[in-house]
Design an enzyme around this catalytic site. Structure first.
Site, PDB file in Angstrom:
ATOM      1  N   GLY A 197      65.932  -7.394  17.908  1.00 54.81           N
ATOM      2  CA  GLY A 197      65.118  -8.176  16.991  1.00 54.81           C
ATOM      3  C   GLY A 197      65.829  -8.916  15.866  1.00 54.81           C
ATOM      4  O   GLY A 197      65.164  -9.482  15.003  1.00 54.81           O
ATOM      5  N   GLY A 198      67.163  -8.941  15.887  1.00 54.81           N
ATOM      6  CA  GLY A 198      67.883  -9.674  14.833  1.00 54.81           C
ATOM      7  C   GLY A 198      67.452 -11.136  14.768  1.00 54.81           C
ATOM      8  O   GLY A 198      67.163 -11.664  13.689  1.00 54.81           O
ATOM      9  N   ASP A 228      58.852  -8.769  32.386  1.00 60.50           N
ATOM     10  CA  ASP A 228      60.071  -9.332  32.941  1.00 60.50           C
ATOM     11  C   ASP A 228      60.021 -10.826  32.644  1.00 60.50           C
ATOM     12  O   ASP A 228      59.162 -11.549  33.171  1.00 60.50           O
ATOM     13  CB  ASP A 228      60.129  -9.069  34.451  1.00 60.50           C
ATOM     14  CG  ASP A 228      61.473  -9.487  35.027  1.00 60.50           C
ATOM     15  OD1 ASP A 228      62.076 -10.442  34.490  1.00 60.50           O
ATOM     16  OD2 ASP A 228      61.927  -8.861  35.995  1.00 60.50           O
ATOM     17  N   GLY A 229      60.934 -11.278  31.774  1.00 63.90           N
ATOM     18  CA  GLY A 229      60.914 -12.667  31.310  1.00 63.90           C
ATOM     19  C   GLY A 229      61.022 -13.689  32.432  1.00 63.90           C
ATOM     20  O   GLY A 229      60.602 -14.838  32.274  1.00 63.90           O
ATOM     21  N   ASP A 250      67.806 -15.600  24.719  1.00 63.65           N
ATOM     22  CA  ASP A 250      69.031 -14.891  24.317  1.00 63.65           C
ATOM     23  C   ASP A 250      69.282 -13.782  25.349  1.00 63.65           C
ATOM     24  O   ASP A 250      68.853 -12.645  25.170  1.00 63.65           O
ATOM     25  CB  ASP A 250      68.804 -14.305  22.907  1.00 63.65           C
ATOM     26  CG  ASP A 250      70.047 -13.664  22.342  1.00 63.65           C
ATOM     27  OD1 ASP A 250      71.147 -14.193  22.570  1.00 63.65           O
ATOM     28  OD2 ASP A 250      69.926 -12.636  21.652  1.00 63.65           O
ATOM     29  N   CYS A 310      76.463 -13.512  24.206  1.00 70.52           N
ATOM     30  CA  CYS A 310      77.603 -13.079  23.388  1.00 70.52           C
ATOM     31  C   CYS A 310      78.799 -12.800  24.299  1.00 70.52           C
ATOM     32  O   CYS A 310      79.477 -11.791  24.162  1.00 70.52           O
ATOM     33  CB  CYS A 310      77.241 -11.909  22.492  1.00 70.52           C
ATOM     34  SG  CYS A 310      76.411 -10.566  23.321  1.00 70.52           S
TER      35      CYS A 310
END
Ligand code: SAM
Length: 373
Positions: free
Chosen positions: A176-177, A226-227, A244, A299
């Site tokens: 949740g950042g 599930d996106g 992300d 990342c």
């Protein structure tokens, strides 16, 4: 006769070592002479940023962070551009308008060509200063003043350019950042935060409860889907979508054995990552309105998980859905934030923050796309 069970008895190399071997092989080729410097930075202590919580006691928190000699890198970058512009104006006598250099209040305004999500503040220590932030303290209402994260992970949220009244989807949101950063803008009319993992959604809920006042919860919907199949579940079309994705999480994979994607038994899953990322990005773009903006971020330094995924998604959407997607130029971003981060100069699409010993953030890759139809 008893079956021999070599696979369970043979010694296995630790996942962190496995990750380093694979990185040496792949990134040695991808980055050439830059790799040794990136490698040593990845193996050294990472630098954090403090995402300022606009819903806490702002004066107390700002004073505390400034007392530590930390600065809001976003404000600093914008101010540097404004100072340059006013110098140019003085010299030429002609007003210069810098694209997107002000954190505007959240109300409708004429949009400059390049604009960033407003009202986000993130404090960092100056280049070369390796001080650490102390943990945030709760105020009298129990709200925390700042959230610690890799400062470069704010860049995808800034690039998303959230505007007043936007309906926003954060497809892989936990812990949740970035959701918290999106909410700092004060611009989201509604925000859907989704993740597949139940335990990670638990962490997301904790974060939101520790940083936000109750009334803001009305604007946030949390789901566990599930996106990849988002459009099958919802026909809402979003102004802004953040994708992300899960990735090889390069810095983490060199430090932690726990949960490592480089574990012996996760090889297949690792090989399938680019496919999962592609499916998530395609789903994110399908969830956007025509004209809507999408940011893809990871990342990892891996081209296979970064540029290649973006290229494949653009192709696939054209062929299978007749949807045209435009990849946006973010070189303005690179210029704006070059004094805080070390950017890779040769990214074909999007931007990549490289770990560097004097600015040990990242790796963070982000690419902005616009759905045209
Ligand atoms: N955006 C988060 C933040 O800033 O705190 C970090 C997201 S993390 C890089 C990727 C997330 O994707 C993980 O929380 C993981 O559970 C989630 N995920 C993995 N597969 C998924 C899927 N098929 N659909 C939705 N989320 C998924």
């Amino acid at each position: 006769p008893q079956k021999k069970r070599w696979a369970t008895t043979a010694p296995r190399i630790p996942s962190t070592r496995m990750a380093l071997q694979i990185f040496d092989m792949n990134y040695g080729t991808q980055f050439g002479s830059l790799w040794p410097s990136i490698r040593i930075s990845l193996l050294s202590e990472q630098k954090y940023g403090a995402l300022f919580n606009n819903f806490s006691e702002v004066e107390v928190v700002a004073q505390r962070l400034e007392g530590l000699n930390a600065m809001d890198f976003i404000w600093e970058a914008q101010k540097a551009v404004e100072d340059l512009d006013s110098m140019a104006e003085q010299v030429s006598g002609v007003p210069v308008s810098s694209p997107g250099t002000e954190a505007e209040p959240c109300e409708h305004q004429e949009q400059p060509i390049f604009s960033i999500s407003p009202n986000i503040k993130c404090y960092t220590f100056p280049r070369g200063d390796i001080s650490r932030f102390p943990p945030a303290k709760p105020d009298i209402l129990g709200i925390l003043g700042y959230y610690l994260l890799d400062a470069a992970s704010i860049l995808p949220v800034l690039a998303l350019n959230v505007q007043p009244g936007d309906v926003v989807l954060d497809l892989c949101a936990a812990p949740g950042g970035k959701t918290l950063a999106l909410l700092q803008t004060g611009c989201c009319r509604a925000l859907a935060a989704n993740d597949l993992s139940g335990s990670r959604i638990g962490r997301l809920l904790n974060v939101l409860h520790s940083y936000l006042p109750e009334q803001l919860f009305n604007t946030v919907t949390i789901t566990r889907h599930d996106g990849r199949y988002w459009s099958k579940r919802s026909d809402i079309r979003y102004d802004r979508v953040l994708v992300d994705v899960p990735c090889t999480n390069d810095r983490h994979s060199l430090k932690e054995e726990e949960n490592s994607i480089f574990k012996h038994g996760r090889k297949e899953e690792r090989k399938m990552l680019p496919m999962l990322q592609l499916q998530l990005l395609v789903a994110g773009i399908l969830a956007a309105k025509p004209g809507g903006e999408v940011v893809y971020s990871t990342c990892t330094l891996s081209q296979l998980q970064n540029e290649y995924v973006v290229e494949r998604a653009v192709e696939l959407l054209k062929i299978e859905h007749d949807i045209t997607v435009q990849v946006e130029d973010l070189s303005y971003f690179r210029k704006l934030f070059q004094s805080t981060f070390s950017f890779y100069q040769d990214c074909r699409l999007g931007e990549l923050v490289l770990p560097h010993l004097s600015a040990n953030f990242g790796p963070i890759y982000f690419c902005k796309l616009q759905r045209l139809n």
